[in-house]
Design a protein around this motif. Structure first.
Motif, short mmCIF file in Angstrom:
data_model
loop_
_atom_site.label_atom_id
_atom_site.label_comp_id
_atom_site.label_asym_id
_atom_site.label_seq_id
_atom_site.Cartn_x
_atom_site.Cartn_y
_atom_site.Cartn_z
N UNK A 192 12.34 54.36 51.20
CA UNK A 192 12.59 53.38 50.02
C UNK A 192 13.74 52.99 49.26
N UNK A 193 14.42 52.05 49.54
CA UNK A 193 15.62 51.82 49.09
C UNK A 193 15.52 50.86 47.93
N UNK A 194 16.53 50.84 46.94
CA UNK A 194 16.51 49.95 45.83
C UNK A 194 16.98 48.55 46.20
N UNK A 195 16.65 47.50 45.70
CA UNK A 195 17.13 46.17 46.32
C UNK A 195 18.48 46.03 45.81
N UNK A 196 19.09 44.99 46.02
CA UNK A 196 20.63 44.83 45.74
C UNK A 196 20.84 44.39 44.39
N UNK A 197 19.90 43.51 43.82
CA UNK A 197 19.81 43.21 42.45
C UNK A 197 19.76 44.35 41.63
N UNK A 198 19.15 45.27 41.93
CA UNK A 198 18.66 46.57 41.02
C UNK A 198 19.86 47.40 41.13
N UNK A 199 20.85 47.52 42.01
CA UNK A 199 22.19 48.27 41.97
C UNK A 199 23.34 47.71 41.81
N UNK A 200 23.19 46.28 41.84
CA UNK A 200 24.45 45.34 41.97
C UNK A 200 25.50 45.89 40.82
N UNK A 201 25.09 46.34 39.54
CA UNK A 201 26.08 46.36 38.45
C UNK A 201 26.81 47.89 38.77
N UNK A 202 26.02 48.58 39.38
CA UNK A 202 26.69 50.10 39.81
C UNK A 202 27.79 49.89 41.06
N UNK A 203 27.00 49.20 41.90
CA UNK A 203 27.98 48.98 43.25
C UNK A 203 29.38 48.07 42.59
N UNK A 204 29.23 47.22 42.02
CA UNK A 204 30.36 46.68 41.39
C UNK A 204 31.20 47.47 40.53
N UNK A 205 30.77 48.44 39.86
CA UNK A 205 31.83 49.12 39.10
C UNK A 205 32.19 50.34 40.00
N UNK A 206 31.47 50.87 40.96
CA UNK A 206 31.93 51.64 41.86
C UNK A 206 33.24 51.06 42.63
N UNK A 207 33.14 49.87 43.07
CA UNK A 207 34.07 49.04 44.03
C UNK A 207 35.28 48.84 42.97
N UNK A 208 35.07 48.54 41.92
CA UNK A 208 36.34 48.26 40.82
C UNK A 208 37.06 49.47 40.81
N UNK A 209 36.40 50.60 40.54
CA UNK A 209 37.27 52.16 40.39
C UNK A 209 38.04 52.08 41.62
N UNK A 210 37.24 51.89 42.73
CA UNK A 210 37.77 52.24 44.02
C UNK A 210 39.18 51.43 44.10
N UNK A 211 39.16 50.13 43.75
CA UNK A 211 40.18 49.12 44.03
C UNK A 211 41.29 49.63 42.94
N UNK A 212 40.91 50.20 41.66
CA UNK A 212 41.92 50.37 40.64
C UNK A 212 42.72 51.90 41.07
N UNK A 213 41.80 52.60 41.60
CA UNK A 213 42.41 54.03 42.47
C UNK A 213 43.29 53.64 43.43
N UNK A 214 43.13 52.67 44.18
CA UNK A 214 43.80 52.31 45.42
C UNK A 214 45.17 51.78 44.90
N UNK A 215 45.14 50.63 43.93
CA UNK A 215 46.26 50.15 43.39
C UNK A 215 47.38 51.13 42.54
N UNK A 216 46.48 52.29 42.05
CA UNK A 216 47.53 53.48 41.46
C UNK A 216 48.08 54.27 42.43
N UNK A 217 47.19 54.50 43.50
CA UNK A 217 47.90 55.44 44.67
C UNK A 217 49.25 54.53 45.24
N UNK A 218 48.76 53.41 45.45
CA UNK A 218 49.83 52.34 46.07
C UNK A 218 51.46 52.48 45.39
N UNK A 219 50.99 52.61 43.67
CA UNK A 219 52.21 52.51 42.92
C UNK A 219 52.91 53.90 43.22
N UNK A 220 52.14 54.68 43.22
CA UNK A 220 52.71 56.22 43.25
C UNK A 220 53.54 56.20 44.62
N UNK A 221 52.98 55.81 45.67
CA UNK A 221 53.54 55.94 46.84
C UNK A 221 54.94 55.14 47.02
#
Length: 261
Positions: A227-256
């Motif tokens: 039984x998995x949650x529907x997209x609407x139920x987890x959309x804010x958490x997924x968006x936040x996680x992706x945003x953090x991943x993008x920011x982390x990648x941006x930081x890593x690229x600048x350091x590199x």
């Protein structure tokens, strides 16, 4: 009470009020110097972002804090503290903090998480977690002989739950009669999973199962589709996680890219 400093509320807002524009509207005049209303508004925004409602009482305290800070700042300037090495170092650190914060905010503004990215991430989650969930119970002991004796006792009519409460060395499930609740089979160590998925509903392992934790007596209580949650139920958490991943990648690229000698 209203004159009490709001150090707890506005400590995080110090950096945000280092450079505020002078306004024709002033909250007060301190020793002939105007204190712009924008300072109060800036601190109110900081308090609101922290999740605290700005009540009339809190707003009054913020005003008193702004005035008190002007008084203290003027005294520090009279004493020439702006010329001290420590002050200059702290100002440089504050400038760095503000600029870095603005850089990250600018990146996130220009690189928002899209609905397509959220959908793709959710689809990956579903693919990795779909399938069956198992409701299992187990009794964990240190010795194989003890596990064999438990199996024999249960086959003779002993109650699985009672034995688990008395003998299982897994305190979490043992206190609940061995109940491990619903879980994906991948949640367990491989030896446990291999034995679990071979069982029929309501059946128990005929022989003890060895793992890194000891010897298990395993019973399969039930099976269901995950039984998995529907997209609407987890959309804010997924968006936040992706945003953090993008920011982390941006930081890593600048350091590199940076040339550090």
């Amino acid at each position: 009470m209203k004159k009490q400093l709001l150090s707890g509320l506005v400590a995080a807002a110090v950096l945000g009020t280092l450079a505020l524009p002078v306004s024709a509207q002033n909250v007060a005049i301190v020793n002939g110097k105007a204190v712009p209303k924008e300072r109060v508004e800036a601190l109110k925004q900081q308090v609101e972002r922290s999740g605290r409602p700005v009540t009339p009482d809190i707003e009054g305290q913020i005003k008193e804090e702004v005035i008190a800070r002007e008084v203290f700042m003027q005294e520090a300037q009279k004493r020439g503290l702006e010329a001290s090495p420590d002050y200059k170092t702290q100002m440089d650190l504050a400038r760095q903090t503000i600029l870095i914060r603005e850089l990250f905010m600018d990146f996130q503004k220009k690189n928002p998480v899209t609905d397509a990215e959220i959908q793709a991430e959710y689809d990956k989650f579903v693919a990795a977690n779909s399938g069956k969930e198992y409701k299992a119970s187990h009794i964990l002991v240190e010795k194989e002989a003890d596990a064999k004796a438990i199996i024999a006792s249960i086959k003779k009519g002993g109650k699985f739950e009672d034995i688990a409460k008395k003998q299982s060395k897994d305190p979490g499930s043992g206190a609940k009669g061995g109940d491990l609740d619903w879980a994906s089979p991948s949640s367990y160590v491989s030896e446990f999973t291999e034995a679990l998925v071979k069982l029929e509903k309501g059946k128990m392992t005929d022989a003890p199962v060895k793992s890194q934790f000891g010897w298990h007596v395993i019973r399969l209580d039930d099976v269901r589709q995950a039984e998995l949650p529907k997209l609407d139920e987890v959309k804010p958490q997924v968006a936040q996680q992706l945003q953090q991943q993008k920011l982390a990648k941006f930081q890593e690229d600048l350091r590199a890219k940076a040339k550090v000698e």
